[in-house]
Design a protein around this motif. Structure first.
Motif, PDB file in Angstrom:
ATOM      1  N   SER A   1      58.432  -0.842  23.916  1.00 44.94           N
ATOM      2  CA  SER A   1      59.679  -1.517  23.019  1.00 44.94           C
ATOM      3  C   SER A   1      59.341  -1.745  21.696  1.00 44.94           C
ATOM      4  CB  SER A   1      60.053  -2.560  23.938  1.00 44.94           C
ATOM      5  OG  SER A   1      59.169  -3.208  24.597  1.00 44.94           O
ATOM      6  N   SER A   2      58.038  -2.114  21.524  1.00 48.84           N
ATOM      7  CA  SER A   2      57.558  -2.807  20.306  1.00 48.84           C
ATOM      8  C   SER A   2      57.958  -1.724  18.828  1.00 48.84           C
ATOM      9  CB  SER A   2      56.270  -2.847  19.970  1.00 48.84           C
ATOM     10  OG  SER A   2      55.817  -4.050  20.886  1.00 48.84           O
TER      11      SER A   2
ATOM     12  N   ASP B   1      48.789   7.755  24.329  1.00 51.78           N
ATOM     13  CA  ASP B   1      48.632   7.527  25.662  1.00 51.78           C
ATOM     14  C   ASP B   1      49.703   8.307  26.461  1.00 51.78           C
ATOM     15  OD1 ASP B   1      50.550   5.915  25.347  1.00 51.78           O
ATOM     16  OD2 ASP B   1      49.182   4.098  25.758  1.00 51.78           O
TER      17      ASP B   1
ATOM     18  N   LYS C   1      53.590 -12.238  23.215  1.00 52.25           N
ATOM     19  CA  LYS C   1      52.600 -11.424  22.604  1.00 52.25           C
ATOM     20  C   LYS C   1      51.639 -12.552  21.810  1.00 52.25           C
ATOM     21  CE  LYS C   1      53.705  -7.583  24.041  1.00 52.25           C
ATOM     22  NZ  LYS C   1      54.470  -6.440  23.449  1.00 52.25           N
TER      23      LYS C   1
HETATM   24  C1  GLP Z   1      52.051  -0.207  26.972  1.00 49.63           C
HETATM   25  C2  GLP Z   1      51.691   0.865  25.963  1.00 49.63           C
HETATM   26  C3  GLP Z   1      50.808   0.315  24.795  1.00 49.63           C
HETATM   27  C4  GLP Z   1      51.999  -0.672  24.351  1.00 49.63           C
HETATM   28  C5  GLP Z   1      52.108  -2.102  25.427  1.00 49.63           C
HETATM   29  C6  GLP Z   1      53.057  -2.970  25.082  1.00 49.63           C
HETATM   30  O1  GLP Z   1      50.971  -0.561  27.882  1.00 49.63           O
HETATM   31  N1  GLP Z   1      50.694   1.975  26.563  1.00 49.63           N
HETATM   32  O2  GLP Z   1      50.868   1.497  23.773  1.00 49.63           O
HETATM   33  O3  GLP Z   1      51.628  -1.470  23.266  1.00 49.63           O
HETATM   34  O4  GLP Z   1      52.640  -1.213  26.806  1.00 49.63           O
HETATM   35  O5  GLP Z   1      54.518  -2.489  25.194  1.00 49.63           O
HETATM   36  P1  GLP Z   1      55.594  -3.164  24.638  1.00 49.63           P
HETATM   37  O6  GLP Z   1      55.733  -2.952  23.276  1.00 49.63           O
HETATM   38  O7  GLP Z   1      56.799  -2.762  25.385  1.00 49.63           O
HETATM   39  O8  GLP Z   1      55.528  -4.716  24.849  1.00 49.63           O
END
Ligand code: GLP
Length: 259
Positions: free
Chosen positions: A38-39, A67, A208
């Motif tokens: 989502s970031s 990934d 976070k």
């Molecule tokens: C997953 C992805 C990461 C990402 C993380 C955080 O694990 N592989 O690349 O940074 O989620 O996700 P979000 O941005 O949704 O909090």
């Protein structure tokens, strides 16, 4: 490390998109490392706007995604292939021949084949001249890509087993059904990420804050894979107020934009 603290998710996204767009404008054939989750959604939204309204040109850009889950076909709505198409690629003029995302169709039992495939992915990055900018989100446990705590800080693209916390964090995308959340992923390694000329890490939200504090204030440890960015020559961390809320303000290169 340059730390930029913005008021909220939207401001964080605009600032990060500005850094990405500057890279592309300076070098139209940039190699961009891209992230999911989502970031980066707000960053992609702004890049799409820049493409449509300001003519930001992606036609010569090459992309490498960090990934992909193992076991999800590109057409699966939770695959990162699908995510990238829907969140960015189909709205900009990136040439599909220049898009690279690790394959999620590997057979986890065929270790040799996966190993060869990961080597091939690394080779493509090198052949492209290496990444100019790697965009990163961060997991609540400090993971980057799918490099979970304990990952070797020199590692290259390889298969990783996801931690229970990461699977639980991501279960919301799978109707909160843990049986549907993949157990493995292919991910660029921390070593691969660190070779990018710019590392741009974004984080938003209180959940976070702990990971951001450990990333910035150390110690550098494989238990917080993101902490290695302290060693990067051009690391830029753009966080919102909540994600930066546990940071001490003693850092030299801190820029805040808060009222
Ligand atoms: C997953 C992805 C990461 C990402 C993380 C955080 O694990 N592989 O690349 O940074 O989620 O996700 P979000 O941005 O949704 O909090």
């Amino acid at each position: 490390m340059l730390i930029v603290i913005k008021k909220n998710y939207e401001e964080m996204s605009l600032e990060a998109a500005r850094v990405v767009s500057e890279t592309v404008r300076e070098k139209p054939s940039s190699v961009l490392g891209l992230a999911t989750g989502s970031s980066p959604l707000g960053v992609y939204k702004e890049l799409i706007r820049m493409h449509k309204e300001e003519g930001l040109d992606f036609s010569k850009v090459t992309t490498f995604n960090l990934d992909e889950y193992i076991g999800l076909a590109p057409s699966h709505p939770q695959s990162y292939h699908y995510f990238m198409q829907e969140s960015l690629f189909k709205y900009i003029n990136v040439d599909e021949r220049f898009i690279h995302i690790p394959s999620g169709m590997a057979d986890v039992n065929d270790v040799n084949r996966i190993h060869r495939y990961c080597g091939w992915y690394e080779e493509q990055i090198s052949k492209g001249g290496g990444m100019d900018l790697q965009l990163l989100g961060i997991g609540a446990n400090g993971h980057i890509g799918f490099n979970e705590p304990g990952s070797s800080l020199g590692a290259r693209t390889r298969i990783k087993t996801l931690t229970q916390q990461t699977r639980e964090d991501n279960a919301r995308f799978f109707n909160n059904d843990m049986n549907k959340v993949p157990k493995y992923a292919i991910t660029m390694g921390v070593g691969t990420i660190m070779e990018s000329r710019i590392v741009l890490l974004i984080a938003s939200g209180r959940q976070k804050a702990e990971a951001v504090k450990k990333t910035v204030e150390g110690p550098i440890t494989a238990m917080v894979p993101a902490s290695i960015v302290q060693m990067h020559r051009k690391a830029i961390l753009i966080v919102d107020e909540e994600a930066g809320s546990l940071l001490g303000l003693q850092h030299e290169q801190i820029v805040t934009d808060l009222e």
